[in-house]
Design an enzyme around this catalytic site. Sequence first.
Site, PDB file in Angstrom:
ATOM      1  N   CYS A   1       0.849  -1.115   0.024  1.00 46.80           N
ATOM      2  CA  CYS A   1       0.114   0.041  -0.022  1.00 46.80           C
ATOM      3  C   CYS A   1       0.743   1.406  -0.057  1.00 46.80           C
ATOM      4  CB  CYS A   1      -0.953  -0.016   1.227  1.00 46.80           C
ATOM      5  SG  CYS A   1      -1.951   1.566   1.131  1.00 46.80           S
TER       6      CYS A   1
ATOM      7  N   CYS B   1      -0.481   4.271   2.070  1.00 51.02           N
ATOM      8  CA  CYS B   1      -0.184   3.999   3.661  1.00 51.02           C
ATOM      9  C   CYS B   1       1.128   4.199   3.953  1.00 51.02           C
ATOM     10  CB  CYS B   1      -0.644   2.622   4.190  1.00 51.02           C
ATOM     11  SG  CYS B   1      -1.923   1.827   3.396  1.00 51.02           S
ATOM     12  N   ASP B   2       2.165   3.558   3.096  1.00 50.48           N
ATOM     13  CA  ASP B   2       3.406   3.715   3.625  1.00 50.48           C
ATOM     14  C   ASP B   2       4.526   4.159   2.830  1.00 50.48           C
ATOM     15  OD1 ASP B   2       2.661   1.624   5.646  1.00 50.48           O
ATOM     16  OD2 ASP B   2       2.946  -0.128   4.319  1.00 50.48           O
TER      17      ASP B   2
END
Length: 321
Positions: free
Chosen positions: A141, A144-145
């Site tokens: 992701c 997300c990261d």
Amino acid sequence: MSEKIERLKTVIIGSGPAGYTAAIYAARADLKPVMYTGMEPGGQLTTTTEVDNFPGYPEGIDGPTMMVQLQQQAERFGTEVRIGMVTAVELSDETGGIHKLTIDSDKVIEAETVIISTGASAKYLNLPSEQRLRGGGVSACAVCDGFFYKGQDVAIVGGGDTAAEEASYLANICNKVTMLIRKDHMRASKAMQHRVNSLKNIDVRYNTEIDEVLGDQVVEGLRMVNNQTGKKEEIAITGLFIAIGHTPNTGIFKGQLDMDETGYILTKGKSTKTNKPGVFASGDAQDKEYRQAVTAAGTGCMAALDAERYLATVETPEEVV
Ligand code: NDP
């Protein structure tokens, strides 16, 4: 004498942000929800480290802590959280009909409404080096990261819309993005391809696959292989993003709920209603487009409101004693 079958007003299947948000709303509406957590209590967020993009956490929060807090919030209003898998379903076609759910291939329960929040699982390449470094620089992701790799060199695998979108996202944050595509063309839409090709710090490598992810505790590099020539090449990276698609966890509903060709549950209009009365779908099990914790939570809320309105308008058959 046979044991009486338990009858519940609302059963929530799955314990990610969609499920817990549905639980908070359903419990507050006095639907006495019971949640079955599934195999991975807390869902996909328990496999991420820091969640920095959920509104209300100015310092960020780690995924597992956030899920524990969501569980506590759901329980505060009376949600009963049960560790268990729903392994089979028999969904009624009737308005006001009773749905039968099998738990852990053993016990059968009845539900007046069912909220599905079983999520989706990211696909991985399943290379040993990739699996070993999940959480150590390998992520599925970018939204997300990606932030953790600000100014660094990263790579992304995949040639679909997700990979193209995530590569563009990473290109804005990172120094350089190497994009590995196994075919000689991208599957992504023309508009997304154009976006990728217009960004100077994305290096697109066609006919290219990963031979091995390099690094002991954390990702340090990548050995790529050209699947036409067999030529191998090593590059230094700190983050590797796998964007080769997701699989919605909807197998137990196949044949009963309307789905698209990839298994995502179809919902009606702007609602969470499925083709079965009293069955509602939320989160990644019905959304292949946004797939964020906050959007999943939003649809979980909608599912609980839809269930509440449905129960207010139907008469359910008496329990068999
Ligand atoms: P897709 O299935 O569309 O694409 C997956 C990509 O990963 C393909 O390029 C595929 O290669 C590649 N791939 C699969 N397995 C491997 C492997 N083992 N090794 C290397 N590469 C692999 O998934 P997406 O997640 O990109 O998209 C899913 C759906 O969601 C699509 O319908 C998409 O259009 C939609 N979507 C729409 C968005 C938007 O409109 N903004 C944003 C994101 C997704 P190959 O082509 O060779 O099979």
